[in-house]
Enzyme design. Structure first.
Site, short mmCIF file in Angstrom:
data_model
loop_
_atom_site.label_atom_id
_atom_site.label_comp_id
_atom_site.label_asym_id
_atom_site.label_seq_id
_atom_site.Cartn_x
_atom_site.Cartn_y
_atom_site.Cartn_z
N GLU A 156 10.10 16.10 14.42
CA GLU A 156 10.49 16.08 13.02
C GLU A 156 9.68 17.16 12.30
O GLU A 156 8.46 17.09 12.26
CB GLU A 156 10.09 14.70 12.49
CG GLU A 156 10.74 14.27 11.26
CD GLU A 156 10.28 12.86 10.87
OE1 GLU A 156 9.14 12.46 11.15
OE2 GLU A 156 11.10 12.17 10.25
N GLY A 198 3.06 4.60 13.08
CA GLY A 198 3.79 3.40 13.48
C GLY A 198 3.29 2.83 14.80
O GLY A 198 3.09 1.63 14.96
N LYS A 205 0.86 -1.18 0.00
CA LYS A 205 0.00 0.00 0.00
C LYS A 205 0.89 1.23 0.00
O LYS A 205 1.49 1.60 1.00
CB LYS A 205 -0.92 0.06 1.22
CG LYS A 205 -2.03 1.10 0.97
CD LYS A 205 -2.60 1.74 2.21
CE LYS A 205 -1.83 2.90 2.75
NZ LYS A 205 -1.71 4.08 1.87
N GLU A 231 9.99 1.37 10.47
CA GLU A 231 11.05 2.36 10.21
C GLU A 231 10.38 3.73 10.30
O GLU A 231 9.55 4.06 9.47
CB GLU A 231 11.66 2.18 8.81
CG GLU A 231 12.41 0.87 8.61
CD GLU A 231 13.67 0.77 9.44
OE1 GLU A 231 14.14 1.79 9.98
OE2 GLU A 231 14.18 -0.35 9.56
N GLY A 252 7.08 5.04 7.95
CA GLY A 252 6.27 6.25 8.00
C GLY A 252 6.48 6.96 9.32
O GLY A 252 7.54 6.82 9.97
N SER A 253 5.47 7.67 9.75
CA SER A 253 5.60 8.52 10.94
C SER A 253 5.51 7.70 12.23
O SER A 253 4.94 6.60 12.25
CB SER A 253 4.50 9.57 10.94
OG SER A 253 3.25 8.92 11.01
N CYS A 283 13.80 11.19 6.17
CA CYS A 283 13.81 10.76 7.57
C CYS A 283 15.16 10.98 8.24
O CYS A 283 15.24 11.33 9.41
CB CYS A 283 13.43 9.28 7.67
SG CYS A 283 14.46 8.22 6.65
P1 NAD Z 1 2.59 8.48 7.49
O1 NAD Z 1 2.88 7.74 8.73
O2 NAD Z 1 1.59 9.54 7.53
O3 NAD Z 1 2.08 7.45 6.36
C1 NAD Z 1 2.89 6.34 5.96
C2 NAD Z 1 2.00 5.31 5.29
O4 NAD Z 1 1.10 4.78 6.27
C3 NAD Z 1 1.11 5.86 4.17
O5 NAD Z 1 1.03 4.90 3.15
C4 NAD Z 1 -0.22 6.03 4.87
O6 NAD Z 1 -1.33 5.99 3.99
C5 NAD Z 1 -0.23 4.81 5.79
N1 NAD Z 1 -1.13 4.89 6.94
C6 NAD Z 1 -1.55 5.97 7.61
N2 NAD Z 1 -2.41 5.62 8.59
C7 NAD Z 1 -2.52 4.27 8.54
C8 NAD Z 1 -3.26 3.30 9.29
N3 NAD Z 1 -4.05 3.66 10.30
N4 NAD Z 1 -3.14 1.99 8.97
C9 NAD Z 1 -2.34 1.62 7.95
N5 NAD Z 1 -1.61 2.49 7.18
C10 NAD Z 1 -1.70 3.79 7.49
O7 NAD Z 1 3.99 9.01 6.93
P2 NAD Z 1 4.26 9.90 5.66
O8 NAD Z 1 3.82 11.29 5.96
O9 NAD Z 1 3.75 9.24 4.43
O10 NAD Z 1 5.86 9.82 5.56
C11 NAD Z 1 6.72 10.63 6.29
C12 NAD Z 1 7.23 9.88 7.51
O11 NAD Z 1 7.92 8.71 7.11
C13 NAD Z 1 8.24 10.70 8.29
O12 NAD Z 1 7.99 10.56 9.65
C14 NAD Z 1 9.57 10.05 7.93
O13 NAD Z 1 10.59 10.24 8.87
C15 NAD Z 1 9.17 8.63 7.79
N6 NAD Z 1 10.16 7.87 7.01
C16 NAD Z 1 11.00 7.02 7.68
C17 NAD Z 1 11.98 6.33 6.98
C18 NAD Z 1 12.95 5.39 7.67
O14 NAD Z 1 13.63 4.62 7.00
N7 NAD Z 1 13.03 5.41 9.00
C19 NAD Z 1 12.08 6.49 5.60
C20 NAD Z 1 11.21 7.35 4.95
C21 NAD Z 1 10.24 8.04 5.68
#
Ligand code: NAD
Length: 505
Positions: A407, A256, A198, A273, A251-252, A307
């Protein structure tokens, strides 16, 4: 919003014909080797460089997510999960070759939807994605169990198998769409799992095209499925599906935590991550010109939406002015523009909502004692409809303020002077995150001593942002859990160990 003729005209001038055709189609999910038509409920995909709607993708509903998961389960049970390791290797190599052949097209999708400078997507994201598939393609024939000396050789033969987990739900963020998909899919498939991916609702195109290429490479239908949609809806259905055996999420921190909660309820393995607020420390004996150059590059690369961006610069007070001046010069040289314009070196933020959030941090930090050294505004000329923000530096905010602890994920560098090495180590380690850190010094003892004391999953000494498929990457503390990306750790999390006791008596 609707897609206007004006929009399709401007896209035809920016995109190569194959990318134009794909990007302007409406997309449903990709299941069992077939592209589905778009649902009645759809999501607008917006070009953040112009604010215009490019196309629409499905908000995949529960029933369709179910079909995707069951298709992945079938592929696991009937084909991919039982295929000879050498065949899996060959398919993954073919997929890497196809990504390389279609690199120009794939790079345009991430530049268009993410607003990332296309020349940088071509030289950073695409090679990293291809490298993931080439590196993990080598693993299937090297995965093996062990014989275990648990009993005498005449009484029992005890040995282990490395087994794939089954169906992996892979959830990716918007900032590195193709790369993050590759980081999850390549090791998961190499281990013998099948995947339902997804992508972020902001950036779906490269993931959908990747699924087509996977079929072209000969992966059995159902081995890689893509469900588009928002996290709260499609993501939720995927994570809570009973036939999903493992969740791999990037993601965030907030999302997470939520996903880890759901996985905990269901007792499913989960790899996270997450975000980072990464201290980048410059000691006075460092090569200051080089340190400042890297500090600026990591702060503003992809508008700071990375990130591991070195978003918290900690500088010895004696070299603060010199460092800041060099960073400002770099910032002034950046060319803000459309992601698909080759002269652009910094694009917009991912959405208007996100830009507003970043601006909220700017307001807060100045109230709390930070001073804007440069930037801080939306650019005056041109780009007015895109979600642009000037590269910015804020000097001197106290440690306990949201802009320093959280962040920001924008082109906003927090600069904090320090006077003493012990002080800077303590302050750098105080944060809740532990993704990465930078250290600049020409004293080899300090390089070793300090790097080991920094609470970060990756520490770069006299460099920043280096990344390779062989080098484990993942955070400490609130930056992640459940295994690392890259290297042996990157595939181990997608495997389970089975022990067999075979009595010889
Ligand atoms: P986000 O957490 O908002 O979304 C990430 C993904 O999760 C998206 O596909 C989103 O649709 C999905 N999502 C959201 N709510 C969900 C739920 N309840 N159930 C299942 N899936 C859900 O993050 P973002 O804004 O897309 O990305 C930015 C974040 O990602 C930043 O915090 C960044 O630091 C992090 N990031 C981390 C790494 C790493 O390797 N540590 C790499 C890239 C990005």
């Amino acid at each position: 919003m609707s897609i206007t003729t004006d929009t399709t005209n401007y896209l035809s001038n920016l995109l190569i014909p194959s990318a134009y055709k794909f990007a302007t189609q409406k997309h449903g999910s990709f299941i069992e080797g077939t592209k589905h038509s778009i649902n009645e409920t759809s999501i607008d995909i917006i070009d953040p460089s112009t604010g215009r709607v490019i196309t629409q993708v499905s908000e995949t509903d529960e029933e369709t997510v179910d079909r995707a998961v069951l298709s992945a389960k079938r592929a696991f049970d009937e084909s991919w999960g039982h295929m000879a390791a050498s065949q899996r290797e060959a398919s993954l190599h073919r997929l890497a070759d196809l990504i390389e052949e279609n690199a120009a097209e794939l790079a345009q999708y991430d530049a268009l939807e993410g607003g990332k400078p296309v020349s940088q997507v071509e030289t950073v994201d695409l090679p990293l994605a291809i490298e993931q598939f080439r590196y993990y393609a080598g693993w299937p024939t090297k995965l093996r169990g062990d014989t275990v000396p648990a009993a005498s050789a005449s009484t029992a033969h005890v040995f282990t198998h490395k087994k794939p987990r089954g169906v992996v739900a892979a959830i990716t963020p918007w900032n590195f769409p193709l790369c993050q998909a590759a980081i999850k899919i390549a090791p998961a498939l190499a281990a013998g799992n099948t995947v339902v991916l997804k992508p972020s609702e902001l950036t779906s195109l490269s993931s959908l095209r990747l699924a087509e290429l996977a079929m072209e490479a000969g992966l059995p239908a159902g081995t890689l499925n893509v469900v588009t949609g928002t996290g709260a809806n499609t993501g939720h259905h995927l994570v809570s599906h009973p036939a999903v055996n493992m969740i791999s999420f990037t993601g965030s921190e907030k999302v997470g935590r939520h996903i880890a909660g759901q996985a905990g309820q269901d007792l499913k393995p989960v790899a996270l991550e997450l975000g980072g607020k990464n201290p980048n420390i410059i000691l006075p004996d460092a090569d200051i010109a080089k340190a400042a150059q890297y500090a600026a590059t990591t702060a503003y690369f992809y508008s700071g939406q990375v990130c591991f961006s070195g978003s918290r610069l900690m500088v010895d007070r004696s070299v603060l002015d010199e460092v800041l001046e060099a960073i400002q010069t770099h910032a002034e040289d950046l060319v803000l523009g459309h992601g698909l314009d080759r002269s652009t070196t910094m694009g917009p933020l991912s959405s208007d909502t996100h830009r507003n959030k970043v601006e909220g941090y700017l307001e807060e930090v100045t109230i709390n004692g930070g001073e804007i050294a440069f930037g801080g505004l939306r650019p005056e000329k041109g780009n007015s409809d895109g979600f642009f923000l000037q590269p910015t530096a804020i000097v001197g905010p106290p440690d306990i303020t949201p802009a320093v602890e959280e962040e920001i994920f924008g082109p906003v560098l927090i600069v904090q002077p320090f006077d003493d090495i012990e002080e800077v180590i303590t302050r750098a380690n105080k944060g809740k995150y532990g993704l990465s850190a930078g250290l600049w010094t020409n004293d080899v003892r300090n390089a070793h001593r300090i790097s080991q004391r920094l609470e970060a999953g990756t520490v770069w000494v006299n460099t920043y942002s280096d990344w390779h498929a062989t080098a484990p990457f993942g955070g400490f503390k609130n930056s992640g859990m459940g295994g690392k990306d890259n290297g042996a750790e990157g595939i181990e999390k997608f495997l389970d160990t089975q022990t067999i006791w075979m009595s010889l008596e």
